[in-house]
Write a protein that holds these residues in place. Structure first.
Motif, PDB file in Angstrom:
ATOM      1  N   PHE A  13      -6.783 -37.338  19.417  1.00 45.63           N
ATOM      2  CA  PHE A  13      -7.245 -36.798  18.133  1.00 45.63           C
ATOM      3  C   PHE A  13      -8.761 -36.934  17.990  1.00 45.63           C
ATOM      4  N   LEU A  14      -9.297 -38.068  18.398  1.00 48.64           N
ATOM      5  CA  LEU A  14     -10.746 -38.275  18.300  1.00 48.64           C
ATOM      6  C   LEU A  14     -11.494 -37.270  19.171  1.00 48.64           C
ATOM      7  N   ALA A  15     -10.939 -36.958  20.344  1.00 49.79           N
ATOM      8  CA  ALA A  15     -11.566 -35.957  21.208  1.00 49.79           C
ATOM      9  C   ALA A  15     -11.533 -34.584  20.555  1.00 49.79           C
ATOM     10  N   ALA A  16     -10.400 -34.255  19.928  1.00 49.59           N
ATOM     11  CA  ALA A  16     -10.254 -32.952  19.275  1.00 49.59           C
ATOM     12  C   ALA A  16     -11.024 -32.853  17.972  1.00 49.59           C
ATOM     13  N   ALA A  17     -11.491 -33.990  17.439  1.00 47.58           N
ATOM     14  CA  ALA A  17     -12.195 -33.994  16.160  1.00 47.58           C
ATOM     15  C   ALA A  17     -13.493 -33.215  16.203  1.00 47.58           C
ATOM     16  N   LEU A  18     -13.967 -32.880  17.414  1.00 49.15           N
ATOM     17  CA  LEU A  18     -15.162 -32.033  17.518  1.00 49.15           C
ATOM     18  C   LEU A  18     -14.956 -30.718  16.779  1.00 49.15           C
ATOM     19  N   ASN A  76     -18.388 -40.988  18.086  1.00 44.61           N
ATOM     20  CA  ASN A  76     -17.220 -40.275  18.599  1.00 44.61           C
ATOM     21  C   ASN A  76     -17.624 -39.099  19.478  1.00 44.61           C
ATOM     22  N   MET A  77     -18.634 -38.352  19.042  1.00 45.56           N
ATOM     23  CA  MET A  77     -19.074 -37.199  19.828  1.00 45.56           C
ATOM     24  C   MET A  77     -19.680 -37.616  21.162  1.00 45.56           C
ATOM     25  N   ALA A  78     -20.444 -38.707  21.152  1.00 44.49           N
ATOM     26  CA  ALA A  78     -21.170 -39.121  22.350  1.00 44.49           C
ATOM     27  C   ALA A  78     -20.290 -39.855  23.354  1.00 44.49           C
ATOM     28  N   TRP A  79     -19.107 -40.288  22.935  1.00 43.20           N
ATOM     29  CA  TRP A  79     -18.243 -41.091  23.803  1.00 43.20           C
ATOM     30  C   TRP A  79     -17.815 -40.278  25.035  1.00 43.20           C
ATOM     31  N   PRO A  80     -18.105 -40.746  26.258  1.00 46.97           N
ATOM     32  CA  PRO A  80     -17.733 -39.990  27.468  1.00 46.97           C
ATOM     33  C   PRO A  80     -16.226 -39.984  27.672  1.00 46.97           C
ATOM     34  N   ARG A  81     -15.654 -38.814  27.965  1.00 48.09           N
ATOM     35  CA  ARG A  81     -14.195 -38.692  28.064  1.00 48.09           C
ATOM     36  C   ARG A  81     -13.734 -37.977  29.328  1.00 48.09           C
TER      37      ARG A  81
END
Length: 499
Positions: free
Chosen positions: A223-228, A443-448
């Motif tokens: 969800f955090l990844a999709a929050a973009l 959250n945006m900067a977190w590498p995934r």
């Protein structure tokens, strides 16, 4: 009320607005003709629900499944807090250029210079991201292959059209923004209602169904990844303040327009996303990436070839009006920078066209810089994703520099004197807005994507470091903030100026 009385009241407003601007240390030759509805339309078309949703819909579903739609609610609430803080600031300092002059008055020259630098590059990359995102829809409209060559040429043509329209003046910009707003809102409502009533495939409970995107672990990381998705679609309200010197009674009308942009823009974004989501025929194929163009397939299935192209025409109006609004915002920022002699080429960038009364030099640069990014992107892989990444995080960084600046000024004794004030809610709203913004940036900067090369996995951090580092280097070596004599650091009543 009789027409001549309307004109008399408008003249009184303009005289009062000019007097307020003079008290802040400036005179203006802009046409102060943009109504509150046109100002709101500028913010709405910059936020652009259709552009935002259509650009990141597939990504959101692949990253987080249907529950990603709740990111609109979170981002909308967070950005509403930011808009309230901005409303207090612009109400006291209704100066063209928005974030840069606000930072200058709240903190000082160096903070303002860096905030303006980051915001300018974020807007340049946002314009490039939007025109690149329009490529697939144009290819579908004209029935051609969506090749990199076509997307690049189409993007450059859109930038050229936007620059030409903006050069014609504030009145045309305001009319086009209003036309874009009407087309986009009506199109979004009509298409959304039709999809929900006639072509709904998925049940309403789909918004709670993750379709297993989290695997065997927690859903939170997905969800955090999709929050973009929500973060990308919930800004644009600051553009209302960028044209403060072109709007009558800005201390009252601009905070109102900012809030309206959040209410209507974010609501429309969530509605469009919801309608499209429930019309997806095969959600598993979209989430897995097998269906590469889910929106195109949805429109084709629902409206047929001709109807789908009619919808795409409305979508293209949204893209064009969005670029117009973005370009207007960054050109006013550059003008404000240059008026204070804070940047190389200040005389050129601060020059207003004799007849149109718009910053023609700044508008030219606001077209050339995104065009250069588009051309460079043609030679790089994953150009759109990289550009989009900095576009979003750069905006949020600049926003939080203003939110933090407002907190700093309050700690130094600032008591807002504009016509929009938060009163006893000022501190809690300001603190919550900062907390939201910092969390969003992290959250945006977190590498995934550990499987990707390091420079792609850390692309957000890398681009922020490069652009921010170059800005700091320019500021330290060139000391542009020492030029000019415009007021600074005077929001609070201090014994000495800061900055």
């Amino acid at each position: 009320m009789e027409p001549h009385k309307h004109k008399h009241i408008d003249a009184l407003h303009v005289a009062s607005d000019d007097a307020q601007l003079a008290a802040l240390g400036y005179t203006s030759n802009f046409d102060r003709t943009m109504t509150v509805w046109q100002n709101f339309a500028l913010g709405f078309t910059y936020l652009s629900p259709v552009v935002g949703v259509y650009s990141v819909f597939a990504f959101g579903l692949q990253a987080g499944g249907p529950p990603m739609i709740w990111s609109y609610l979170i981002a909308g609430l967070g950005q509403f807090l930011v808009a309230l803080v901005f409303g207090e600031v612009v109400s006291q300092f209704p100066i063209s250029g928005g974030l840069y002059p606000w930072a200058r008055r709240l903190v000082g020259r160096r903070w303002a210079w860096l905030a303006g630098w980051i915001y300018a590059w974020a807007l340049f990359t946002t314009i490039a991201a939007v025109v690149l995102g329009a490529g697939p829809f144009l290819a579908t409209l004209f029935g051609v292959s969506n090749t990199p060559e076509f997307t690049t040429i189409a993007s450059l043509v859109l930038i050229a059209i936007s620059t030409a329209v903006n050069m014609r003046g504030t009145k045309l910009l305001a009319r086009v923004a209003m036309f874009g707003f009407i087309c986009e809102l009506v199109g979004a409502i009509v298409v959304g209602i039709d999809l929900l009533t006639m072509h709904r495939v998925q049940p309403l409970s789909t918004v709670f169904n993750t379709f297993g995107v989290q695997g065997s672990g927690s859903y939170v990381p997905a969800f955090l990844a999709a929050a973009l998705v929500g973060l990308f679609c919930c800004y644009g309200f600051e553009a209302c303040g960028d044209v403060a010197e072109e709007t009558p009674n800005p201390s009252v009308e601009i905070p109102k327009a900012m809030r309206m942009t959040i209410y209507v823009g974010v609501g429309a974004s969530a509605f469009v996303c919801f309608a499209l989501m429930l019309a997806v025929p095969n959600m598993a194929n979209v989430i897995s990436g097998k269906e590469v163009d889910p929106i195109g397939d949805i429109l084709l299935n629902a409206f047929g070839p001709l109807g789908a192209k009619a919808v795409i025409v409305v979508v293209m109006v949204s893209f064009i009006s969005c670029v117009l609004s973005l370009q207007a915002a960054v050109s006013r920022l550059l003008f404000s920078y240059a008026r204070d002699e804070m940047i190389v080429g200040s005389r050129f960038l601060s020059r207003l066209a004799e007849n149109a009364h718009v910053p023609e030099g700044a508008l030219l640069i606001s077209g050339l810089m995104p065009a250069a990014i588009v051309v460079i992107g043609y030679f790089l892989q994953n150009a759109l994703a990289t550009v989009l990444n900095f576009a979003v995080i750069g905006i949020y960084l600049a926003f939080q520099m203003i939110v933090a600046a407002a907190l700093y000024a309050r700690s130094r004794g600032w008591q807002p004197t504009g016509q929009f004030r938060l009163g006893a809610w000022a501190w809690p709203v300001n603190l919550l807005a900062l907390g939201y913004g910092v969390a969003a940036i992290v959250n945006m900067a977190w590498p995934r994507t550990p499987s990707e090369p390091w420079f792609l996995n850390y692309s957000m951090i890398l681009t922020v470091a490069i652009i921010g580092g170059l800005g700091i280097l320019y500021m330290v070596l060139g000391r542009p903030y020492l030029k000019g004599h415009a007021p600074y650091g005077d929001a609070a009543v201090l014994h000495k100026r800061v900055g």
